[in-house]
Design an enzyme around this catalytic site. Structure first.
Site, PDB file in Angstrom:
ATOM      1  N   SER A 190       2.007  -6.546  -6.296  1.00 34.22           N
ATOM      2  CA  SER A 190       2.964  -7.259  -7.125  1.00 34.22           C
ATOM      3  C   SER A 190       2.237  -7.878  -8.319  1.00 34.22           C
ATOM      4  O   SER A 190       1.551  -7.165  -9.043  1.00 34.22           O
ATOM      5  CB  SER A 190       3.701  -8.303  -6.280  1.00 34.22           C
ATOM      6  OG  SER A 190       4.850  -8.782  -6.929  1.00 34.22           O
TER       7      SER A 190
ATOM      8  N   ARG B  25      14.311 -19.133  -5.971  1.00 32.27           N
ATOM      9  CA  ARG B  25      13.628 -18.482  -4.851  1.00 32.27           C
ATOM     10  C   ARG B  25      14.599 -17.644  -4.019  1.00 32.27           C
ATOM     11  O   ARG B  25      14.245 -16.552  -3.551  1.00 32.27           O
ATOM     12  CB  ARG B  25      12.954 -19.538  -3.977  1.00 32.27           C
ATOM     13  CG  ARG B  25      12.206 -18.973  -2.780  1.00 32.27           C
ATOM     14  CD  ARG B  25      11.078 -18.044  -3.205  1.00 32.27           C
ATOM     15  NE  ARG B  25      10.166 -17.770  -2.099  1.00 32.27           N
ATOM     16  CZ  ARG B  25       9.040 -17.090  -2.214  1.00 32.27           C
ATOM     17  NH1 ARG B  25       8.686 -16.615  -3.397  1.00 32.27           N
ATOM     18  NH2 ARG B  25       8.255 -16.882  -1.172  1.00 32.27           N
TER      19      ARG B  25
ATOM     20  N   ASP C  54      11.174  -0.468  -1.721  1.00 33.82           N
ATOM     21  CA  ASP C  54      10.939  -1.505  -2.731  1.00 33.82           C
ATOM     22  C   ASP C  54      11.963  -1.361  -3.856  1.00 33.82           C
ATOM     23  O   ASP C  54      11.947  -0.393  -4.604  1.00 33.82           O
ATOM     24  CB  ASP C  54       9.519  -1.373  -3.277  1.00 33.82           C
ATOM     25  CG  ASP C  54       9.096  -2.562  -4.131  1.00 33.82           C
ATOM     26  OD1 ASP C  54       9.972  -3.300  -4.612  1.00 33.82           O
ATOM     27  OD2 ASP C  54       7.875  -2.738  -4.323  1.00 33.82           O
TER      28      ASP C  54
ATOM     29  N   HIS D  92       9.911  -4.806  -1.040  1.00 26.80           N
ATOM     30  CA  HIS D  92       8.712  -5.142  -1.808  1.00 26.80           C
ATOM     31  C   HIS D  92       7.676  -5.859  -0.953  1.00 26.80           C
ATOM     32  O   HIS D  92       6.474  -5.622  -1.088  1.00 26.80           O
ATOM     33  CB  HIS D  92       9.128  -6.011  -2.997  1.00 26.80           C
ATOM     34  CG  HIS D  92       8.025  -6.358  -3.934  1.00 26.80           C
ATOM     35  ND1 HIS D  92       7.322  -5.418  -4.651  1.00 26.80           N
ATOM     36  CD2 HIS D  92       7.498  -7.567  -4.279  1.00 26.80           C
ATOM     37  CE1 HIS D  92       6.416  -6.016  -5.408  1.00 26.80           C
ATOM     38  NE2 HIS D  92       6.498  -7.316  -5.191  1.00 26.80           N
ATOM     39  N   ASP D  93       8.128  -6.724  -0.066  1.00 30.01           N
ATOM     40  CA  ASP D  93       7.207  -7.470   0.797  1.00 30.01           C
ATOM     41  C   ASP D  93       6.477  -6.581   1.795  1.00 30.01           C
ATOM     42  O   ASP D  93       5.619  -7.068   2.541  1.00 30.01           O
ATOM     43  CB  ASP D  93       7.954  -8.571   1.555  1.00 30.01           C
ATOM     44  CG  ASP D  93       8.077  -9.848   0.748  1.00 30.01           C
ATOM     45  OD1 ASP D  93       7.530  -9.916  -0.365  1.00 30.01           O
ATOM     46  OD2 ASP D  93       8.732 -10.796   1.230  1.00 30.01           O
TER      47      ASP D  93
END
Length: 379
Positions: A157, A227, A320, A350-351
Site C-alpha cells: 500500500s 476510517r 483488492d 487490500h488488507d
C-alpha cells in the site's frame, strides 16, 4: 541536507524506538521543515559491512512497530507480527530489519502534531509532503546511522509506494524490492475515496483548519467517519458479506432503528484508530498518497519504470478493490527486474497483504533471495 556514510547516531537496541535527528529537510515542493526527527526501530544485528538491512515500510496508519507486543509507546502489537524475527521470512539471524514511522506521521516522527520551532504544534502550517519526501527522510535517518545502502525494501500500500520510489529514485542504494498491493500512480478511484475521507475530517467543527491540537478537542467524529469509509476499501466485498450479510448487530433490529452488524464493525474500526492516530497526520499522509505518481518529472510512468534496474517482486491480491490487480500487472510488465506478477488468492481485499502470512512470507523469501544473488556483485 546531504547523505554521508559517517554515522552521527547509533542504532537503537532491538525493538526500542529511537528518534533520529536528520536536521532540516527540503521537500520536493521547495519548502523546508526544520528539526526533523524520524522514529526508527530495528530487529537483528547490523553486519560489520552494513549490507544486511531490510527496510520494512508501513502503510497509511502504520508505524515503526512492525513486530512485538503492545507496551509503553506501542498501544497495539506489531502490525506485521510473524514476518520479522528469528526464522521468520525476514530472518533476524541473517538480516537487520529496520522500520521507520513515516515523515508526517504521529508515532514519533515529525508531523502536524509535532512542535515547530516556536514551541507550538505545526498544525495547519505543516507543509504538503510527497512520497518522495518520505523516502528522502528515511534515507537521511539511515545515513545518520551510517547506512547508505540496503539489501531490500519491502512494503505494501503506501509502503509499496515508498518502496517503488526507493528503487526508481535511488536504484544504486537498494539491491531488491517487494512491491505489494500498490500501483505506479494514484487512480481516480483512489483519489476520490481519499479526498472524501479528508472532507469528512475537515467538516468536523473541531478540525479548526488543522489547528486543534491545543484546544483540548479533536475532530474525532470526522476521523472516525474517514476510517469507516477507508476500511470498506481495505476489505473484500465477498468477505464482508459472508461475515455480516444484512444482519442486525447482536439483539438490535435495523427495522426498528437498530444497527447493522457491518455498521457496528465499522464503528469499532473508527474507534480503534481514534485511540492511536492524529487527524492531521491522516490528512497529510492521505494527501501524499493522492499525489503519488512515480512518473512525475521522469518523462512518464513508462520511462520511469523501464529505466529501473533493481530486481523486484511485485505482488497483488485477487480481491483488492482499492489497488486492483491491473495496477500491479502494469508494474510487473514495465519493471525490467520483475519476472512476472505474483498473485495472492484471498477474499480479504487490500488488507490481504497484512493477513495472508504464508503467501506474503513466500514473496518476502523470493525478494531476499534476489538480494542474496546481488550481494556478491558490485553495486
Amino acid at each position: 541536507m546531504t547523505i554521508s556514510d559517517v554515522p552521527t547516531q547509533t542504532l537503537p537496541a532491538e525493538g526500542e524506538v529511537r528518534l533520529v535527528d536528520i536536521g532540516s529537510l527540503r521537500l520536493e515542493s521547495g519548502a523546508v521543515i526544520d528539526n526533523v526527527c524520524i522514529a526508527l526501530q530495528r530487529w537483528g544485528e547490523l553486519s560489520p559491512t552494513r549490507d544486511n538491512v531490510v527496510m520494512v515500510l508501513h502503510a497509511l496508519t502504520g508505524d515503526s512497530h512492525v513486530t512485538g507486543p503492545a507496551g509503553p509507546g506501542h498501544s497495539t502489537p506489531g502490525w506485521w507480527d510473524g514476518m520479522v524475527g528469528p526464522g521468520a521470512p525476514i530472518d533476524t539471524n541473517r538480516w537487520c530489519a529496520v522500520a521507520t514511522n513515516v515523515l508526517g506521521g504521529c508515532r514519533g516522527s515529525t508531523g502536524p502534531s509535532s512542535l515547530a520551532r516556536d514551541g507550538k504544534p505545526w498544525g495547519s502550517r505543516f507543509p504538503l509532503i510527497s512520497v518522495r519526501d518520505q523516502v528522502e527522510a528515511d534515507m537521511a535517518a539511515l545515513a545518520a546511522l551510517g547506512i547508505t545502502q540496503v539489501a531490500a525494501v519491502v512494503g505494501g500500500s503506501m509502503g509499496g509506494a515508498r518502496a517503488l520510489e526507493w528503487i526508481v529514485g535511488h536504484p544504486d542504494r537498494v539491491r531488491s524490492a517487494l512491491l505489494l498491493a500498490v500501483g505506479a500512480r494514484a487512480t481516480a478511484d483512489q483519489i476520490g475515496t481519499q479526498t472524501t475521507q479528508i472532507a469528512a475530517i475537515k467538516a468536523d467543527p473541531n478540525w479548526r483548519n488543522g489547528d486543534y491540537h491545543e484546544t483540548g478537542c479533536r475532530p474525532e467524529a470526522g476521523l472516525k467517519v474517514a476510517r469507516r469509509f477507508a476500511h470498506l476499501t481495505y476489505r473484500g466485498e465477498i468477505e464482508l458479506d459472508s461475515r455480516f450479510a444484512n444482519d442486525g448487530q447482536g439483539g438490535e433490529d435495523p427495522a426498528d432503528g437498530g444497527r447493522y452488524a457491518i455498521q457496528s464493525y465499522l464503528e469499532h474500526q473508527g474507534d480503534k484508530l481514534l485511540a492511536r492516530f492524529d487527524a492531521g497526520s491522516y490528512v497529510i499522509l492521505t494527501e501524499a498518497l493522492s499525489r503519488h505518481d512515480v512518473g512525475r518529472g521522469r518523462d512518464g510512468i513508462h520511462a520511469a519504470l523501464r529505466g529501473c534496474p533493481v530486481p523486484v517482486v511485485v505482488g497483488g491480491i485477487t480481491s483488492d478493490r482499492l489497488y486492483p490487480l491491473r495496477l500491479q500487472q502494469e508494474l510487473a510488465d514495465l519493471l525490467p527486474g520483475c519476472a512476472g506478477l505474483e498473485v495472492v488468492d484471498s477474499i480479504r481485499g487490500h488488507d490481504g497483504f497484512l493477513v495472508e502470512s504464508e503467501a506474503v512470507g513466500e514473496l518476502i523469501h523470493k525478494t531476499l533471495r534476489l538480494a542474496e544473488d546481488r550481494s556478491s556483485r558490485p553495486w
